[in-house]
Each structure stands twice: as C-alpha cells, then as structure tokens.
Design a protein around this motif. Structure first.
Motif, PDB file in Angstrom:
ATOM      1  N   LYS A  21       0.846  -1.206   0.000  1.00  0.00           N
ATOM      2  CA  LYS A  21       0.000   0.000   0.000  1.00  0.00           C
ATOM      3  C   LYS A  21       0.875   1.248   0.000  1.00  0.00           C
ATOM      4  O   LYS A  21       1.992   1.230   0.500  1.00  0.00           O
ATOM      5  CB  LYS A  21      -0.865   0.006   1.258  1.00  0.00           C
ATOM      6  N   CYS A  23       0.400   5.619   0.811  1.00  0.00           N
ATOM      7  CA  CYS A  23      -0.499   6.593   1.415  1.00  0.00           C
ATOM      8  C   CYS A  23      -0.966   7.591   0.353  1.00  0.00           C
ATOM      9  O   CYS A  23      -0.502   7.558  -0.787  1.00  0.00           O
ATOM     10  CB  CYS A  23       0.195   7.308   2.563  1.00  0.00           C
ATOM     11  N   GLU A  24      -1.842   8.471   0.768  1.00  0.00           N
ATOM     12  CA  GLU A  24      -2.376   9.465  -0.162  1.00  0.00           C
ATOM     13  C   GLU A  24      -1.273  10.334  -0.753  1.00  0.00           C
ATOM     14  O   GLU A  24      -1.297  10.703  -1.910  1.00  0.00           O
ATOM     15  CB  GLU A  24      -3.381  10.357   0.582  1.00  0.00           C
ATOM     16  N   ASP A  27       0.689   8.287  -3.368  1.00  0.00           N
ATOM     17  CA  ASP A  27      -0.139   7.685  -4.406  1.00  0.00           C
ATOM     18  C   ASP A  27       0.482   7.887  -5.783  1.00  0.00           C
ATOM     19  O   ASP A  27       0.807   9.013  -6.147  1.00  0.00           O
ATOM     20  CB  ASP A  27      -1.534   8.330  -4.352  1.00  0.00           C
ATOM     21  N   CYS A  58       1.920   2.637   4.350  1.00  0.00           N
ATOM     22  CA  CYS A  58       2.575   3.026   3.115  1.00  0.00           C
ATOM     23  C   CYS A  58       3.975   2.391   3.077  1.00  0.00           C
ATOM     24  O   CYS A  58       4.740   2.532   4.026  1.00  0.00           O
ATOM     25  CB  CYS A  58       2.681   4.546   3.050  1.00  0.00           C
ATOM     26  N   PHE A  66      -3.335   3.901   1.663  1.00  0.00           N
ATOM     27  CA  PHE A  66      -4.469   4.521   0.982  1.00  0.00           C
ATOM     28  C   PHE A  66      -4.869   3.732  -0.251  1.00  0.00           C
ATOM     29  O   PHE A  66      -6.027   3.441  -0.486  1.00  0.00           O
ATOM     30  CB  PHE A  66      -4.101   5.966   0.620  1.00  0.00           C
ATOM     31  N   THR A  67      -3.878   3.349  -1.064  1.00  0.00           N
ATOM     32  CA  THR A  67      -4.189   2.610  -2.274  1.00  0.00           C
ATOM     33  C   THR A  67      -3.033   1.676  -2.635  1.00  0.00           C
ATOM     34  O   THR A  67      -1.979   1.715  -2.004  1.00  0.00           O
ATOM     35  CB  THR A  67      -4.478   3.585  -3.439  1.00  0.00           C
TER      36      THR A  67
END
Ligand code: ZN
Ligand code: ZN
Ligand code: ZN
Length: 107
Positions: A21, A23-24, A27, A58, A66-67
């Motif tokens: 993952k 984090c924002e 990203d 992250c 986040f993604t």
C-alpha cells in the motif's frame, strides 16, 4: 527531493501474495525509483511486511495506507520489481530482519 539521501533500505525479502500500500501522499509513486509516471504493475510485499504493525502502511514512508502500490514501467523493464519486497525498512532493523529470515529458512 529524493529519499535516497536518507539512507533508507528496502526489505527485499521474497514477496508474498499481498499487494503493498501507499499513502495518499505517495499515491502513484513507484516504490522502486520514486517515479511518479507510468504505473505499470502492482508491487507485492513479503509476508513479514503484510501483517502486524506494518499492515496497511505506506511501503514508501510508513504513513497510512491509501491505495495499492505500483511499479513504473521502467522498473518492470529492468526487473527491479523482482528484487523482492519493496517496503522501506530502517537501517537499524534490517539486521534483525535478516536474523529472523535465516531462522525461518532453517525450519
Ligand atoms: Zn520505478
Ligand atoms: Zn518485506
Ligand atoms: Zn507514503
């Protein structure tokens, strides 16, 4: 600004099935080279980095996940994505990690 100046090392253990993952803030950033373009392939992390304190963190900065993390096409082309788990670990803990890794393999 590059994270190279901070002496960070990557985990590089055998990746498992878990997708890393980011984090924002990170990203779209490639965990292999910090590139922000040409996201190509999902970055898998090792089992040790996919649970416990590290889960949903992250893999680049340790922030809140986040993604999914993606390698850029350049890192896929140079097979950097096969180096192993791309999660950044601190220099201080890498020795300990290696110790446990050895122990695990001995079983
Ligand atoms: Zn890259
Ligand atoms: Zn790892
Ligand atoms: Zn981050």
């Amino acid at each position: 600004m590059s994270r190279a100046q901070f002496d960070l090392v990557m985990c590089l253990k055998q990746p498992g099935t878990t997708i890393g993952k980011v984090c924002e803030r990170c990203d779209g950033r490639c965990p292999g080279c910090d590139s922000l373009v040409n996201s190509k392939k999902m970055a898998r992390i090792c089992d040790d980095c996919s649970f416990g304190n590290f889960a949903d963190r992250c893999i680049i900065c340790g922030g809140k996940g986040f993604t999914e993390a993606y390698y850029c096409s350049e890192c896929v082309r140079t097979e950097k994505d096969r180096d192993g788990c791309p999660k950044v670990t601190s220099l201080g803990s890498s020795r300990v990690d290696m110790f446990y890794e050895k122990k695990k393999k001995g079983q």
